[in-house]
Write a protein that holds these residues in place. Structure first.
Motif, short mmCIF file in Angstrom:
data_model
loop_
_atom_site.label_atom_id
_atom_site.label_comp_id
_atom_site.label_asym_id
_atom_site.label_seq_id
_atom_site.Cartn_x
_atom_site.Cartn_y
_atom_site.Cartn_z
N UNK A 58 0.80 -1.22 0.00
CA UNK A 58 0.00 0.00 0.00
C UNK A 58 0.84 1.28 0.00
N UNK A 59 2.05 1.22 0.59
CA UNK A 59 2.91 2.41 0.57
C UNK A 59 4.36 2.01 0.30
N UNK A 60 5.20 3.00 0.07
CA UNK A 60 6.58 2.74 -0.35
C UNK A 60 7.40 2.05 0.74
N UNK A 61 7.21 2.43 2.00
CA UNK A 61 7.99 1.79 3.06
C UNK A 61 7.62 0.32 3.21
N UNK A 62 6.33 0.00 3.08
CA UNK A 62 5.93 -1.41 3.11
C UNK A 62 6.47 -2.16 1.90
N UNK A 63 6.54 -1.49 0.76
CA UNK A 63 7.08 -2.10 -0.46
C UNK A 63 8.55 -2.44 -0.28
N UNK A 64 9.32 -1.54 0.33
CA UNK A 64 10.74 -1.81 0.57
C UNK A 64 10.92 -2.99 1.52
N UNK A 65 10.09 -3.04 2.56
CA UNK A 65 10.16 -4.16 3.51
C UNK A 65 9.80 -5.47 2.82
#
Length: 88
Positions: free
Chosen positions: A37-44
């Motif tokens: 849903x967001x960029x920080x979750x995508x990086x994780x």
């Protein structure tokens, strides 16, 4: 690779995709795409996908013995499998 989707079903979400190179065959492997849903979750999520790859969860390993690879998979998914199924 992390890419923000601008059209389609996942509009506004981030598409996460890795394509590691198989050490045995030397060919690029395609892993299933995931969405965040967001960029920080995508990086994780991307870090988790690479960690899974490094832990030996390759989708195709020509020299793998099925029983050993299946056991690795079951141990990895132990928390998501019901106790009855895990016992069987």
């Amino acid at each position: 690779m992390i890419k923000k989707m601008t059209t389609g079903k996942h509009k506004g979400e981030y598409q996460v995709r890795i394509q590691p190179i198989n050490k045995i065959t030397g060919k690029r492997e395609s892993w299933p795409v995931a969405y965040a849903s967001n960029r920080s979750n995508a990086k994780a999520l991307e870090r988790q996908m690479w960690a899974d790859y490094e832990d030996g969860l390759q989708l195709a390993d020509g020299n793998a013995i099925f029983a050993d690879e299946f056991q690795k998979y079951v141990v990895h998914k132990e928390n998501t499998i019901s106790p009855v199924t895990y016992r069987d």
